[in-house]
Design a protein around this motif. Structure first.
Motif, mmCIF file in Angstrom:
data_model
loop_
_atom_site.group_PDB
_atom_site.id
_atom_site.type_symbol
_atom_site.label_atom_id
_atom_site.label_comp_id
_atom_site.label_asym_id
_atom_site.label_seq_id
_atom_site.Cartn_x
_atom_site.Cartn_y
_atom_site.Cartn_z
ATOM 1 N N PHE A 313 0.828 -1.210 0.000
ATOM 2 C CA PHE A 313 0.000 0.000 0.000
ATOM 3 C C PHE A 313 0.861 1.259 0.000
ATOM 4 O O PHE A 313 0.585 2.217 -0.735
ATOM 5 N N GLU A 317 2.328 0.863 -4.478
ATOM 6 C CA GLU A 317 1.135 1.382 -5.146
ATOM 7 C C GLU A 317 1.081 2.893 -4.965
ATOM 8 O O GLU A 317 1.778 3.452 -4.115
ATOM 9 N N ASN A 319 -1.088 5.452 -3.495
ATOM 10 C CA ASN A 319 -2.226 5.774 -2.637
ATOM 11 C C ASN A 319 -2.040 7.150 -2.011
ATOM 12 O O ASN A 319 -2.447 7.392 -0.866
ATOM 13 N N GLU A 322 -4.939 9.086 -0.289
ATOM 14 C CA GLU A 322 -5.602 8.526 0.882
ATOM 15 C C GLU A 322 -5.254 9.344 2.126
ATOM 16 O O GLU A 322 -4.161 9.889 2.238
#
Length: 328
Positions: A313, A317, A319, A322
């Motif tokens: 995460f 990736e 993200n 977020e």
């Protein structure tokens, strides 16, 4: 109806997501509005008894996650104001609202630099104000439960270092250094570290809400405990394709650097990622035992998978949009 005090934070957000999935009604009481559950948030500070009393109306159980916990809190009086006086206010508000169940997240910091394998019956010997005030708060909650022992439930959960996706604490800082290729191991790396994955901690808190009247105390750790060499090597392999720990510095040198940053912080008034206490904590064993394994609770995610999920995460990736949570 459950009230999650401090529910806008890292653990609280994961707990609330679990409660929502299991169709449990809950509200969040926090000094900050939740980024994920804003409509469920009531703004209140545990230091403000009047607002706390109103916020806890109609509640059947409290989960207290609110705390001052960083190593560099200033002024230091905040530890007592939030952790100790906040506990008193929560207990008074609970009594006034006839709430008979409190789950309190304390910390293994109450044991200080504890012997390897310390369990819930370990010697209380905190080395900082955070650990001291968590222990004092535990005593306040115990006194509340003792006022009506046949009716009231108190669950004290002492997690070790909690990590997971979106957290910006010490474990994330370690993983980020490994991912950058600039990590330097300090010391021999044979010291073992107990860790706790945020989803598993949230699941255990949810489980604790079903306990009957009485007093329960649990360390929370996800097993097995990795030594630093194994942890760093495994993460290095996952992130860079290279095993091993890379360059290594002797502990005395790392401590010298830490003291240098302590002095710099004192002179400039700035906060730095490196300090003597952080170097000392990095090189120390922090391996605990837990009676959780004697209950019927089973963590939903094994530790190796939890680490892989976090690495994926955060570093493999994108993200970046977020929400994130800052903690130690």
């Amino acid at each position: 109806m459950f009230s999650i005090i401090g529910g806008s934070g890292f653990i609280g957000t994961r707990l609330c997501a679990r409660l929502e999935r299991s169709k449990n009604e809950f509200t969040i009481v926090d000094k900050n509005r939740s980024a994920v559950f804003p409509e469920r948030t009531t703004i209140a500070d545990v230091r403000d008894l009047s607002k706390l009393k109103v916020s806890l109306g109609g509640v059947s159980a409290i989960v207290n996650l609110a705390a001052e916990h960083r190593d560099d809190v200033s002024p230091k009086s905040l530890y007592d104001e939030v952790n100790v006086n906040g506990a008193r206010n929560i207990c008074e508000a609970a009594s006034l609202n006839s709430i008979n169940k409190i789950v309190f997240t304390s910390s293994v910091a109450v044991y200080g630099f504890a012997p390897v394998g310390t369990g819930e019956d370990g010697v209380i010997n905190p080395f900082n104000d955070y650990g001291r005030t968590k222990w004092e708060a535990e005593q306040i909650f115990h006194a509340w439960q003792a006022e009506a022992p046949n009716d009231r439930t108190l669950v004290v959960i002492r997690p070790t270092v909690v990590f997971g996706e979106r957290n910006r604490g010490n474990v994330f800082n370690l993983l980020r250094q490994i991912a950058s290729g600039k990590f330097l191991m300090i010391g021999k790396g044979t010291n073992r570290k107990s860790m706790a994955y945020v989803e598993n901690v949230a699941a255990f808190i949810e489980h604790s809400l079903s306990l009957e009247p009485g007093v329960y105390t649990y360390n929370y750790i996800d097993k097995p405990d990795f030594d630093m060499n194994t942890l760093v090597s495994n993460c290095n392999e996952k992130l860079t394709g290279r095993g091993g720990v890379g360059l290594r510095l002797p502990k005395w040198f790392g401590m010298s650097v830490g003291y240098g940053f302590d002095l710099l912080a004192l002179v400039t008034g700035k906060k730095f990622a490196i300090s003597s206490i952080r170097v000392k904590k990095f090189c120390a064993d922090s391996m605990y035992s837990t009676s959780v394994e004697n209950t019927n609770f089973r963590p939903p995610v094994d530790l190796e998978t939890a680490i892989d999920k976090t690495l994926q995460f955060e570093f493999l990736e994108d993200n970046s949009k977020e929400p994130v949570f800052f903690s130690e």
